[in-house]
Write a protein that holds these residues in place. Sequence first.
Motif, PDB file in Angstrom:
ATOM      1  N   SER A 142     -54.171  65.359 -30.991  1.00 49.66           N
ATOM      2  CA  SER A 142     -53.369  64.243 -31.476  1.00 49.66           C
ATOM      3  C   SER A 142     -51.902  64.652 -31.570  1.00 49.66           C
ATOM      4  CB  SER A 142     -53.854  63.788 -32.850  1.00 49.66           C
ATOM      5  OG  SER A 142     -53.042  62.734 -33.359  1.00 49.66           O
ATOM      6  N   PHE A 143     -51.020  63.720 -31.213  1.00 51.10           N
ATOM      7  CA  PHE A 143     -49.605  63.888 -31.527  1.00 51.10           C
ATOM      8  C   PHE A 143     -49.412  63.628 -33.012  1.00 51.10           C
ATOM      9  CE2 PHE A 143     -49.280  63.067 -26.961  1.00 51.10           C
ATOM     10  CZ  PHE A 143     -48.412  64.095 -26.594  1.00 51.10           C
ATOM     11  N   LEU A 144     -48.437  64.333 -33.605  1.00 51.96           N
ATOM     12  CA  LEU A 144     -48.252  64.303 -35.049  1.00 51.96           C
ATOM     13  C   LEU A 144     -46.793  64.051 -35.400  1.00 51.96           C
ATOM     14  CD1 LEU A 144     -50.192  67.632 -35.679  1.00 51.96           C
ATOM     15  CD2 LEU A 144     -51.138  65.357 -36.070  1.00 51.96           C
ATOM     16  N   LEU A 145     -46.564  63.214 -36.382  1.00 46.83           N
ATOM     17  CA  LEU A 145     -45.257  63.120 -37.020  1.00 46.83           C
ATOM     18  C   LEU A 145     -45.235  64.099 -38.190  1.00 46.83           C
ATOM     19  CD1 LEU A 145     -44.445  59.289 -37.158  1.00 46.83           C
ATOM     20  CD2 LEU A 145     -43.433  61.021 -35.669  1.00 46.83           C
ATOM     21  N   ALA A 146     -44.070  64.668 -38.474  1.00 45.28           N
ATOM     22  CA  ALA A 146     -44.007  65.689 -39.522  1.00 45.28           C
ATOM     23  C   ALA A 146     -42.740  65.552 -40.339  1.00 45.28           C
ATOM     24  CB  ALA A 146     -44.075  67.087 -38.902  1.00 45.28           C
ATOM     25  N   ASN A 180     -42.034  75.064 -50.843  1.00 45.67           N
ATOM     26  CA  ASN A 180     -42.255  74.555 -49.491  1.00 45.67           C
ATOM     27  C   ASN A 180     -43.168  73.334 -49.556  1.00 45.67           C
ATOM     28  OD1 ASN A 180     -41.117  76.580 -47.350  1.00 45.67           O
ATOM     29  ND2 ASN A 180     -42.110  77.876 -48.883  1.00 45.67           N
ATOM     30  N   VAL A 181     -42.738  72.258 -48.939  1.00 48.97           N
ATOM     31  CA  VAL A 181     -43.548  71.043 -48.849  1.00 48.97           C
ATOM     32  C   VAL A 181     -43.546  70.576 -47.401  1.00 48.97           C
ATOM     33  CG1 VAL A 181     -43.882  68.676 -49.642  1.00 48.97           C
ATOM     34  CG2 VAL A 181     -42.920  70.384 -51.207  1.00 48.97           C
ATOM     35  N   ASN A 182     -44.700  70.277 -46.860  1.00 44.87           N
ATOM     36  CA  ASN A 182     -44.758  69.710 -45.508  1.00 44.87           C
ATOM     37  C   ASN A 182     -45.866  68.682 -45.434  1.00 44.87           C
ATOM     38  OD1 ASN A 182     -47.313  71.110 -44.377  1.00 44.87           O
ATOM     39  ND2 ASN A 182     -46.098  72.801 -45.228  1.00 44.87           N
ATOM     40  N   ALA A 183     -45.675  67.688 -44.585  1.00 43.70           N
ATOM     41  CA  ALA A 183     -46.632  66.593 -44.452  1.00 43.70           C
ATOM     42  C   ALA A 183     -46.755  66.210 -42.985  1.00 43.70           C
ATOM     43  CB  ALA A 183     -46.193  65.383 -45.286  1.00 43.70           C
ATOM     44  N   TYR A 184     -47.902  65.633 -42.635  1.00 40.14           N
ATOM     45  CA  TYR A 184     -48.126  65.204 -41.254  1.00 40.14           C
ATOM     46  C   TYR A 184     -48.754  63.817 -41.227  1.00 40.14           C
ATOM     47  CZ  TYR A 184     -53.077  66.235 -42.030  1.00 40.14           C
ATOM     48  OH  TYR A 184     -54.353  66.240 -42.526  1.00 40.14           O
ATOM     49  N   TYR A 185     -48.588  63.151 -40.089  1.00 37.26           N
ATOM     50  CA  TYR A 185     -49.262  61.884 -39.800  1.00 37.26           C
ATOM     51  C   TYR A 185     -49.860  62.001 -38.411  1.00 37.26           C
ATOM     52  CZ  TYR A 185     -50.106  56.936 -38.851  1.00 37.26           C
ATOM     53  OH  TYR A 185     -50.698  55.737 -38.533  1.00 37.26           O
ATOM     54  N   ALA A 186     -51.180  61.830 -38.289  1.00 36.88           N
ATOM     55  CA  ALA A 186     -51.882  61.987 -37.013  1.00 36.88           C
ATOM     56  C   ALA A 186     -52.118  60.620 -36.377  1.00 36.88           C
ATOM     57  CB  ALA A 186     -53.209  62.708 -37.229  1.00 36.88           C
ATOM     58  N   PHE A 187     -51.702  60.472 -35.127  1.00 34.84           N
ATOM     59  CA  PHE A 187     -51.869  59.189 -34.428  1.00 34.84           C
ATOM     60  C   PHE A 187     -53.323  58.975 -33.992  1.00 34.84           C
ATOM     61  CE2 PHE A 187     -47.324  59.932 -33.982  1.00 34.84           C
ATOM     62  CZ  PHE A 187     -46.801  58.677 -34.258  1.00 34.84           C
ATOM     63  N   ASN A 188     -53.992  60.025 -33.548  1.00 32.20           N
ATOM     64  CA  ASN A 188     -55.361  59.898 -33.036  1.00 32.20           C
ATOM     65  C   ASN A 188     -56.371  60.252 -34.118  1.00 32.20           C
ATOM     66  OD1 ASN A 188     -57.473  59.468 -31.253  1.00 32.20           O
ATOM     67  ND2 ASN A 188     -57.335  61.504 -30.331  1.00 32.20           N
ATOM     68  N   SER A 189     -56.249  59.612 -35.274  1.00 32.79           N
ATOM     69  CA  SER A 189     -57.112  59.955 -36.406  1.00 32.79           C
ATOM     70  C   SER A 189     -58.550  59.499 -36.208  1.00 32.79           C
ATOM     71  CB  SER A 189     -56.548  59.337 -37.693  1.00 32.79           C
ATOM     72  OG  SER A 189     -56.452  57.926 -37.575  1.00 32.79           O
ATOM     73  N   ARG A 212     -55.790  60.971 -41.174  1.00 33.13           N
ATOM     74  CA  ARG A 212     -54.548  60.310 -40.775  1.00 33.13           C
ATOM     75  C   ARG A 212     -53.316  60.958 -41.398  1.00 33.13           C
ATOM     76  NH1 ARG A 212     -53.739  55.380 -38.548  1.00 33.13           N
ATOM     77  NH2 ARG A 212     -55.950  54.908 -38.860  1.00 33.13           N
ATOM     78  N   PHE A 213     -53.426  61.378 -42.672  1.00 33.95           N
ATOM     79  CA  PHE A 213     -52.263  61.893 -43.391  1.00 33.95           C
ATOM     80  C   PHE A 213     -52.679  63.088 -44.237  1.00 33.95           C
ATOM     81  CE2 PHE A 213     -49.709  61.932 -47.306  1.00 33.95           C
ATOM     82  CZ  PHE A 213     -48.430  62.064 -46.765  1.00 33.95           C
ATOM     83  N   GLY A 214     -51.770  64.077 -44.356  1.00 37.16           N
ATOM     84  CA  GLY A 214     -52.052  65.235 -45.198  1.00 37.16           C
ATOM     85  C   GLY A 214     -50.781  65.970 -45.556  1.00 37.16           C
ATOM     86  N   TRP A 215     -50.881  66.914 -46.524  1.00 37.01           N
ATOM     87  CA  TRP A 215     -49.687  67.633 -46.972  1.00 37.01           C
ATOM     88  C   TRP A 215     -50.066  68.970 -47.601  1.00 37.01           C
ATOM     89  CZ3 TRP A 215     -50.255  68.298 -52.187  1.00 37.01           C
ATOM     90  CH2 TRP A 215     -51.010  67.340 -52.864  1.00 37.01           C
ATOM     91  N   ASP A 216     -49.073  69.857 -47.656  1.00 32.74           N
ATOM     92  CA  ASP A 216     -49.150  71.150 -48.348  1.00 32.74           C
ATOM     93  C   ASP A 216     -48.019  71.229 -49.357  1.00 32.74           C
ATOM     94  OD1 ASP A 216     -51.309  72.877 -47.354  1.00 32.74           O
ATOM     95  OD2 ASP A 216     -50.305  72.690 -45.421  1.00 32.74           O
ATOM     96  N   PHE A 217     -48.307  71.779 -50.537  1.00 33.23           N
ATOM     97  CA  PHE A 217     -47.313  72.028 -51.579  1.00 33.23           C
ATOM     98  C   PHE A 217     -47.478  73.480 -51.994  1.00 33.23           C
ATOM     99  CE2 PHE A 217     -45.989  72.497 -55.929  1.00 33.23           C
ATOM    100  CZ  PHE A 217     -44.873  71.690 -56.073  1.00 33.23           C
ATOM    101  N   ILE A 218     -46.426  74.287 -51.796  1.00 32.44           N
ATOM    102  CA  ILE A 218     -46.494  75.717 -52.093  1.00 32.44           C
ATOM    103  C   ILE A 218     -45.284  76.105 -52.938  1.00 32.44           C
ATOM    104  CG2 ILE A 218     -46.661  78.040 -51.130  1.00 32.44           C
ATOM    105  CD1 ILE A 218     -47.524  76.676 -48.475  1.00 32.44           C
ATOM    106  N   TYR A 219     -45.551  76.661 -54.116  1.00 35.13           N
ATOM    107  CA  TYR A 219     -44.469  77.119 -54.991  1.00 35.13           C
ATOM    108  C   TYR A 219     -44.707  78.586 -55.328  1.00 35.13           C
ATOM    109  CZ  TYR A 219     -41.477  77.786 -59.054  1.00 35.13           C
ATOM    110  OH  TYR A 219     -40.549  78.283 -59.927  1.00 35.13           O
ATOM    111  N   TYR A 268     -48.002  68.691 -32.307  1.00 34.80           N
ATOM    112  CA  TYR A 268     -49.288  68.386 -31.686  1.00 34.80           C
ATOM    113  C   TYR A 268     -50.357  69.287 -32.299  1.00 34.80           C
ATOM    114  CZ  TYR A 268     -52.664  67.178 -28.049  1.00 34.80           C
ATOM    115  OH  TYR A 268     -53.758  66.703 -27.363  1.00 34.80           O
ATOM    116  N   GLY A 269     -51.540  68.748 -32.459  1.00 34.12           N
ATOM    117  CA  GLY A 269     -52.679  69.500 -32.950  1.00 34.12           C
ATOM    118  C   GLY A 269     -53.875  69.293 -32.053  1.00 34.12           C
ATOM    119  N   TYR A 270     -54.710  70.316 -31.943  1.00 36.23           N
ATOM    120  CA  TYR A 270     -55.875  70.207 -31.062  1.00 36.23           C
ATOM    121  C   TYR A 270     -57.078  70.886 -31.699  1.00 36.23           C
ATOM    122  CZ  TYR A 270     -58.566  69.946 -26.734  1.00 36.23           C
ATOM    123  OH  TYR A 270     -59.522  69.656 -25.785  1.00 36.23           O
ATOM    124  N   ASN A 271     -58.205  70.184 -31.706  1.00 34.03           N
ATOM    125  CA  ASN A 271     -59.496  70.719 -32.132  1.00 34.03           C
ATOM    126  C   ASN A 271     -60.356  70.937 -30.895  1.00 34.03           C
ATOM    127  OD1 ASN A 271     -58.922  70.738 -34.845  1.00 34.03           O
ATOM    128  ND2 ASN A 271     -59.992  68.838 -35.314  1.00 34.03           N
TER     129      ASN A 271
END
Length: 353
Positions: free
Chosen positions: A225-229, A195-204, A157-164, A258-261
């Motif tokens: 799934s459509f994604l909020l970012a 760089n920090v980015n996060a997502y929320y997946a609707f079709n988790s 449902r939720f995830g993130w990247d942290f890159i320094y 949007y993401g697709y598997n």
Amino acid sequence: MNGKKVEKSGEITDMGNKSLDILTKAARLLPHGGRVGVLLLVVSCLLLPLSAQNIFHQFDSVLTVNYHKGNIDTAYIQRPKTKWTVAARYNLSGAMIESKGIDNGQHFVSEMTADYKSTFSMGVSYLGFSLNMALNPAKLMGKYKDYELNINSYGNRFGWDFIYQDARNFTGWHDHEGMERIILPADILSVKTLNVNAYYAFNSRRFSYPAAFSQSYIQRRSAGSFLLAASAMGQHAKLEWEQNMELKMSNVGIGAGYGYNYVPSQGWLLHISGLPTFLVYSHTTMSFGYTRIPLHYHFPEVIITGRGAVVRQTGNIFYGLSMVYNFTNIGDEEKLALHNQKWRIRAFFGLRL
């Protein structure tokens, strides 16, 4: 089965009672203070293994329930049936900064690229809890002096990247209309970038990011799934050249993607996703000597995160490639624009035990 359990429990109780009888008889031979100490010490030693074992079983049971718990459609995604996962990874990353603009009616463009960074890592995971160790051979040999930190967490449902990144190994060139190309050597540009980015997946329930990137889930059928970012980037750069330059940048963006598997056949997974975010906050300034030039907002200013992966699974063995790409566009090319690129490619091989 129940009879066996009762019998086993009875055996343990009898052992405890016999041990206590022996301790009681032995303690009678000691002074009163010694009796209490010996009884407490030995009883603690007898009970500790049983207590530790019970605690471990209870802890394992809770982890197992939480590991398999979740509102998911098991026809599309599922947890691996094993508890342990061991994986080896090879990571290759790079960065590039590009500037474009017009100076006194003449176009200019410059490009600075950081040395590639490669690391080897090993990871062990038990029911979702992971321990990883990374090794950079070039840094151990003194050939790579920069510092980079990558932390990521991928959930359905939720995830993130942290890159320094803290780098001084940029090299490149500068082209100015009507002039010869200038080669820019190493050690004149130092850059600190976050760089920090996060997502929320609707079709988790049916779409799994970790199936592609951490392999803690298995994608059984194709789903998207459509994604909020949300994205954020901060950068502080210093150029020590003919004229010293300093850049300070802070940006925050929100958007959707949007993401697709894609599962073409059993044991295969192809992933692709794009998360464009438009800046809702931007503060950037450049200083040349004692002159400070603000970079005014110019639509569209964006932070884009793209991901891709190919995963192959045969039995309890899995292997593949994954990629994360970050692109930031700031400013106006008719005046001054800055483009930042940061990428990472990972090859991995793992076993589920």
